[in-house]
Design a protein around this motif. Sequence first.
Motif, PDB file in Angstrom:
ATOM      1  N   GLU A  21      22.776  55.818  70.555  1.00  0.00           N
ATOM      2  CA  GLU A  21      22.385  55.289  69.237  1.00  0.00           C
ATOM      3  C   GLU A  21      21.360  54.151  69.403  1.00  0.00           C
ATOM      4  OE1 GLU A  21      26.070  53.649  67.578  1.00  0.00           O
ATOM      5  OE2 GLU A  21      25.250  51.648  67.791  1.00  0.00           O
ATOM      6  N   ALA A  22      21.535  53.347  70.455  1.00  0.00           N
ATOM      7  CA  ALA A  22      20.588  52.248  70.690  1.00  0.00           C
ATOM      8  C   ALA A  22      19.211  52.806  71.050  1.00  0.00           C
ATOM      9  CB  ALA A  22      21.102  51.339  71.811  1.00  0.00           C
ATOM     10  N   GLU A  23      19.196  53.792  71.926  1.00  0.00           N
ATOM     11  CA  GLU A  23      17.914  54.397  72.300  1.00  0.00           C
ATOM     12  C   GLU A  23      17.231  55.038  71.111  1.00  0.00           C
ATOM     13  OE1 GLU A  23      17.265  55.661  76.814  1.00  0.00           O
ATOM     14  OE2 GLU A  23      18.639  56.977  75.727  1.00  0.00           O
ATOM     15  N   ALA A  24      18.025  55.733  70.278  1.00  0.00           N
ATOM     16  CA  ALA A  24      17.453  56.387  69.097  1.00  0.00           C
ATOM     17  C   ALA A  24      16.852  55.353  68.154  1.00  0.00           C
ATOM     18  CB  ALA A  24      18.524  57.210  68.387  1.00  0.00           C
ATOM     19  N   ALA A  25      17.412  54.142  68.160  1.00  0.00           N
ATOM     20  CA  ALA A  25      16.903  53.072  67.294  1.00  0.00           C
ATOM     21  C   ALA A  25      15.684  52.377  67.903  1.00  0.00           C
ATOM     22  CB  ALA A  25      18.006  52.058  67.030  1.00  0.00           C
ATOM     23  N   GLY A  26      15.318  52.761  69.132  1.00  0.00           N
ATOM     24  CA  GLY A  26      14.114  52.197  69.726  1.00  0.00           C
ATOM     25  C   GLY A  26      14.354  51.140  70.788  1.00  0.00           C
ATOM     26  N   VAL A  27      15.603  50.959  71.178  1.00  0.00           N
ATOM     27  CA  VAL A  27      15.902  49.971  72.219  1.00  0.00           C
ATOM     28  C   VAL A  27      15.455  50.527  73.571  1.00  0.00           C
ATOM     29  CG1 VAL A  27      17.753  48.741  73.418  1.00  0.00           C
ATOM     30  CG2 VAL A  27      17.804  48.941  70.929  1.00  0.00           C
ATOM     31  N   ARG A  28      14.529  49.831  74.219  1.00  0.00           N
ATOM     32  CA  ARG A  28      13.974  50.301  75.484  1.00  0.00           C
ATOM     33  C   ARG A  28      14.521  49.522  76.673  1.00  0.00           C
ATOM     34  NH1 ARG A  28       8.731  52.224  73.921  1.00  0.00           N
ATOM     35  NH2 ARG A  28       8.212  52.402  76.108  1.00  0.00           N
ATOM     36  N   SER A  29      14.948  48.303  76.418  1.00  0.00           N
ATOM     37  CA  SER A  29      15.522  47.467  77.478  1.00  0.00           C
ATOM     38  C   SER A  29      16.481  46.494  76.798  1.00  0.00           C
ATOM     39  CB  SER A  29      14.414  46.700  78.224  1.00  0.00           C
ATOM     40  OG  SER A  29      13.708  45.849  77.334  1.00  0.00           O
ATOM     41  N   VAL A  30      17.342  45.888  77.599  1.00  0.00           N
ATOM     42  CA  VAL A  30      18.235  44.862  77.064  1.00  0.00           C
ATOM     43  C   VAL A  30      17.943  43.543  77.775  1.00  0.00           C
ATOM     44  CG1 VAL A  30      20.124  46.356  76.345  1.00  0.00           C
ATOM     45  CG2 VAL A  30      20.024  45.581  78.721  1.00  0.00           C
ATOM     46  N   PRO A  31      18.199  42.403  77.134  1.00  0.00           N
ATOM     47  CA  PRO A  31      18.740  42.274  75.791  1.00  0.00           C
ATOM     48  C   PRO A  31      17.708  42.622  74.713  1.00  0.00           C
ATOM     49  CG  PRO A  31      18.172  40.111  76.643  1.00  0.00           C
ATOM     50  CD  PRO A  31      17.946  41.088  77.764  1.00  0.00           C
ATOM     51  N   ALA A  32      18.223  43.101  73.583  1.00  0.00           N
ATOM     52  CA  ALA A  32      17.351  43.431  72.464  1.00  0.00           C
ATOM     53  C   ALA A  32      18.111  43.203  71.168  1.00  0.00           C
ATOM     54  CB  ALA A  32      16.905  44.881  72.547  1.00  0.00           C
ATOM     55  N   LEU A  33      17.351  42.835  70.147  1.00  0.00           N
ATOM     56  CA  LEU A  33      17.942  42.594  68.841  1.00  0.00           C
ATOM     57  C   LEU A  33      17.369  43.624  67.876  1.00  0.00           C
ATOM     58  CD1 LEU A  33      19.828  40.452  67.489  1.00  0.00           C
ATOM     59  CD2 LEU A  33      17.757  39.204  66.868  1.00  0.00           C
ATOM     60  N   LEU A  34      18.239  44.497  67.382  1.00  0.00           N
ATOM     61  CA  LEU A  34      17.840  45.514  66.402  1.00  0.00           C
ATOM     62  C   LEU A  34      18.013  44.933  65.008  1.00  0.00           C
ATOM     63  CD1 LEU A  34      17.163  48.436  65.460  1.00  0.00           C
ATOM     64  CD2 LEU A  34      19.605  48.956  65.735  1.00  0.00           C
ATOM     65  N   LEU A  35      16.922  44.884  64.257  1.00  0.00           N
ATOM     66  CA  LEU A  35      16.973  44.301  62.909  1.00  0.00           C
ATOM     67  C   LEU A  35      17.224  45.388  61.882  1.00  0.00           C
ATOM     68  CD1 LEU A  35      13.880  41.947  63.269  1.00  0.00           C
ATOM     69  CD2 LEU A  35      16.265  41.553  63.924  1.00  0.00           C
ATOM     70  N   ASP A  36      17.680  44.975  60.694  1.00  0.00           N
ATOM     71  CA  ASP A  36      18.009  46.005  59.710  1.00  0.00           C
ATOM     72  C   ASP A  36      16.774  46.575  59.021  1.00  0.00           C
ATOM     73  OD1 ASP A  36      17.555  43.881  58.049  1.00  0.00           O
ATOM     74  OD2 ASP A  36      19.555  43.826  57.174  1.00  0.00           O
ATOM     75  N   ASN A  37      15.585  46.062  59.356  1.00  0.00           N
ATOM     76  CA  ASN A  37      14.366  46.737  58.882  1.00  0.00           C
ATOM     77  C   ASN A  37      13.911  47.784  59.903  1.00  0.00           C
ATOM     78  OD1 ASN A  37      13.188  45.335  60.960  1.00  0.00           O
ATOM     79  ND2 ASN A  37      11.873  44.049  59.690  1.00  0.00           N
ATOM     80  N   GLY A  38      14.707  47.994  60.945  1.00  0.00           N
ATOM     81  CA  GLY A  38      14.412  49.035  61.921  1.00  0.00           C
ATOM     82  C   GLY A  38      13.631  48.536  63.126  1.00  0.00           C
ATOM     83  N   ASN A  39      13.102  47.310  63.033  1.00  0.00           N
ATOM     84  CA  ASN A  39      12.346  46.786  64.169  1.00  0.00           C
ATOM     85  C   ASN A  39      13.285  46.305  65.268  1.00  0.00           C
ATOM     86  OD1 ASN A  39      10.035  47.335  62.812  1.00  0.00           O
ATOM     87  ND2 ASN A  39       9.403  45.217  62.501  1.00  0.00           N
ATOM     88  N   VAL A  40      12.778  46.354  66.500  1.00  0.00           N
ATOM     89  CA  VAL A  40      13.551  45.899  67.647  1.00  0.00           C
ATOM     90  C   VAL A  40      12.803  44.754  68.317  1.00  0.00           C
ATOM     91  CG1 VAL A  40      14.582  46.541  69.849  1.00  0.00           C
ATOM     92  CG2 VAL A  40      14.383  48.252  68.047  1.00  0.00           C
ATOM     93  N   LEU A  41      13.492  43.645  68.514  1.00  0.00           N
ATOM     94  CA  LEU A  41      12.907  42.553  69.296  1.00  0.00           C
ATOM     95  C   LEU A  41      13.492  42.641  70.699  1.00  0.00           C
ATOM     96  CD1 LEU A  41      13.168  39.551  66.764  1.00  0.00           C
ATOM     97  CD2 LEU A  41      11.182  40.997  67.223  1.00  0.00           C
ATOM     98  N   HIS A  42      12.661  43.034  71.667  1.00  0.00           N
ATOM     99  CA  HIS A  42      13.097  43.042  73.061  1.00  0.00           C
ATOM    100  C   HIS A  42      12.879  41.642  73.604  1.00  0.00           C
ATOM    101  CE1 HIS A  42      12.169  47.344  72.337  1.00  0.00           C
ATOM    102  NE2 HIS A  42      13.222  47.528  73.093  1.00  0.00           N
TER     103      HIS A  42
END
Lengths: 79, 79
Positions: free
Chosen positions: A45-66
């Motif tokens: 689910e994290a990968e599908a949301a765009g998480v490419r590395s950790v730590p990462a913060l998935l925002l509810d607008n769909g953006n990911v801050l790595h």
Amino acid sequence: MKAIFYHAGCPVCVSAEHELLAMIDSAKVDIESVHLGERREAIEEAEAAGVRSVPALLLDNGNVLHINHGASMADVKKV
Amino acid sequence: MKAIFYHAGCPVCVSAEHELLAMIDSAKVDIESVHLGERREAIEEAEAAGVRSVPALLLDNGNVLHINHGASMADVKKV
């Protein structure tokens, strides 16, 4: 606003989590912390949301801050 | 607590800045934003503080949170 902090328990992750939590306004942001080493079913689910590395913060607008770079998702799968 | 957000005006930087500012508790954190393309004299100080790429948030405990990856400091010098 909801955000999910994905990590793998690595020192870079733990440090980033502490520093983010110290700054973030808990009245505005509801943060859930997910340890991908302990909840392996969440990796997909994290990968599908765009998480490419950790730590990462998935925002509810769909953006990911790595944040910094603790481990790639490929490394997380080997944990 | 004070923090400096270093950026170079790139789309990745602008997006990260908006998202961080929306989450951060302004009562706890005083954020200064420094555009390294416009304040080139700050590049050296940012590098000395450990900024390796932008956007990045330098915390007053000396730690740097590198967020996503807009540009390396080498690229910033070419701007």
